[in-house]
Design an enzyme around this catalytic site. Structure first.
Site, short mmCIF file in Angstrom:
data_model
loop_
_atom_site.label_atom_id
_atom_site.label_comp_id
_atom_site.label_asym_id
_atom_site.label_seq_id
_atom_site.Cartn_x
_atom_site.Cartn_y
_atom_site.Cartn_z
CB SER A 314 32.21 39.73 38.13
OG SER A 314 32.98 40.73 37.33
CG ASP A 377 39.21 40.59 41.92
OD1 ASP A 377 39.63 41.03 40.71
OD2 ASP A 377 38.10 40.06 42.19
CG HIS A 436 37.45 38.74 38.76
ND1 HIS A 436 37.09 39.56 39.64
CD2 HIS A 436 36.38 38.71 37.85
CE1 HIS A 436 35.74 40.12 39.27
NE2 HIS A 436 35.46 39.63 38.37
#
Length: 525
Positions: A314, A377, A436
């Protein structure tokens, strides 16, 4: 990007988007154990129930049509042998001879679909190194150590249940944000002198580790790994949402091309420092560069082959891309004797910069990047919602970028696309944080064989998916968000009072030789 981040933030306002709730020390060990009997029976049943179910995972390779410059050194090819065992320890057969290929020397051509067993193992291994940044983070806002790493460097991998990782942490990395008007945490620790927070602005953002002698022999070189974590604190959410672009050279990162632009928030988090904080006197950038330079110099001096591998999830993926670019741009990976190849293994990463950033990253500097994404995602689809490599042909996108239009972004490197709907273990949910989740990504990697192949686990316990999420089907008999400390870290004192367990150690500061190695790179006056 603002809309996607806002949806995630709404369900998890102060925690990483990979975690529904903050994990703390594990009560029962599952990281490298066999699945329980019930779990194995369910797994076998699920595989039998879906013998014809085909994976919807898509492995796509090309994101650039230009030949990247060769990596220093020759490439040896070994046998394709599976390296993962059910105990979690890797046999390593074939990796030592093929490490440059696995490290991206040929842009992973022919290795993704079907998935090469050696690359498969390496991807999971580096994903676990990134996951360790979450598992070691002190999420407890009531703790005076909130925002730090809960474990000392010497026992880090043992404490996060990765004792067989084969690496030793050499330095923790801390990040801050220039805007100190916004509190990083949600509680005032200054009402009592004994409750003062270890740092009002700094947070543990990752670490640098190096392979042990035994591991270096197994993998064929001395590997320097830099791991970055994703969004957790309020200031990091601000960084995520600050999506306007700035020239990289104006953000404290030397770059010869003034047209190279990156997302401002990512760059500010990477380069900010706080002279009033003893943990952030140097920026996260300076800390990482100094340590990489130190280790490269040490092992090159011993005549060893060295690689630099940067990983992150991320926000950590964005920091990993910036850090890998920076390492190659400043020459932190090079000595007069040789140059260590630099590679990124990224998970669920957003776009970071424009086409000029992509060109210099891939072509001029020769950095390799392999991005793992879940097609459902939303984070990898931002920023650059309108002007990106998926929406427009490269020629058109380049023309728009040259006009100076704001918000032109392009992904880097090679992409491996996975699909969580292919796993029979995962339930349908509208919770986008599950899509995610990094442990879910590693679960998808474990079962991925290739496009059109049946999803089949290779030994990684699916119970890990629910460490900090609620993504497994009820038939798995695994409770959600199970990764936590007994009594949430509270211990009973001799007088009968319950208090948070004290830490009998000092948080490690910057090594004394940081300035020396930065001066070698020409980064300080």
């Amino acid at each position: 990007m603002r809309k996607a981040a806002a949806r995630i933030s709404a369900s998890c306002p102060n925690l990483p988007i990979s975690h529904c709730r903050p994990p703390t020390p594990v009560v029962f060990q599952l990281q490298h154990q066999q699945p329980s009997t019930t779990g194995r029976l369910f797994c076998n049943a699920m595989q039998r129930c879906h013998p014809r179910r085909r994976s919807r995972h898509v492995a796509s390779v090309a994101t650039t049509n230009r030949q990247a410059p060769p990596v220093t050194g020759d490439m040896d090819h070994g046998s394709h042998l599976a390296e993962t065992t059910t105990s979690g320890r890797r046999s390593g057969q074939g990796l030592a001879a093929r490490w440059r290929e696995i490290h991206g020397a040929n842009n992973w051509e022919g290795l993704l679909d079907p998935m090469d067993p050696v690359l498969h193992t390496e991807l999971i291994r580096y994903g676990e190194l990134a996951q360790a940044t979450y598992d070691s983070f002190d999420y407890d806002r009531f703790s005076p150590y909130s925002g730090s790493c809960r474990f000392p460097t010497k026992t880090f991998f043992h404490d996060v249940n990765l004792a067989a990782a084969g690496y030793d942490v050499t330095r923790y990395l801390y990040a801050t944000w220039n805007d100190r008007t916004l509190p990083n945490f949600g509680i005032n620790h200054n009402h009592k002198p004994t409750n003062k927070l270890w740092s009002e602005s700094g947070t543990f953002i990752g670490y640098v580790a190096v392979s042990s002698d035994e591991e270096a022999s197994r993998i064929g070189r001395r590997d320097i790994a830099v791991a970055w974590r994703g969004t957790i604190t309020r200031l990091e959410w601000v960084a995520d949402l600050t999506a306007n672009q700035r020239p990289l050279s104006e953000m404290g990162v030397p770059c010869r091309d003034p047209n190279v632009k990156v997302e401002k928030g990512f760059a500010e988090l990477y380069t900010s420092k706080d002279e009033h904080c003893r943990f952030c006197r140097y920026s996260a950038r300076e800390q990482a560069l100094a340590e990489v330079r130190k280790l490269v110099e040490l092992y090159h001096g011993r005549g060893e082959e060295v690689s630099v591998t940067v990983t992150g999830h991320s926000l950590g993926s964005a920091l990993a891309m910036l850090n890998a670019f920076d390492i190659a741009e400043t020459g932190a990976n090079a000595t007069p004797a040789m140059t260590a190849p630099v590679c990124v293994f990224s998970f669920a990463g957003p776009r970071v910069g424009n086409l000029s950033f992509k060109r210099r990253f891939e072509q001029d500097l020769g950095v390799r990047a392999l991005r793992v994404v879940n097609v459902h995602d939303g984070v990898p689809k931002v920023p650059g919602v309108f002007f990106n490599e998926s929406a427009l042909p490269e020629d058109v996108l380049r023309a728009v970028d040259e006009l100076g239009v704001a918000g032109v972004y392009a992904h880097l490197g090679v992409v491996l696309e996975l699909d969580h709907e292919a796993s029979p273990f995962l339930r349908k949910t509208m919770d986008v944080t599950c899509y995610h989740n990094l442990e879910a990504y590693l679960h998808l990697l474990d079962g991925f064989r290739g496009s059109g192949e049946v999803f089949e686990l290779r030994g990684r316990d699916p119970a890990l998916v629910n460490k900090s999420a609620d993504f497994l089907r009820d038939e798995c008999m695994v409770p959600p968000v199970w990764y936590q400390a007994e009594n949430k870290g509270m211990v009973r004192m001799e007088d009968g009072r319950w208090v948070l367990a004290p830490r009998h150690r000092e948080i490690e500061e910057h090594p004394e030789d940081t300035e020396h190695h930065l001066q070698q790179l020409g980064l300080t006056a």
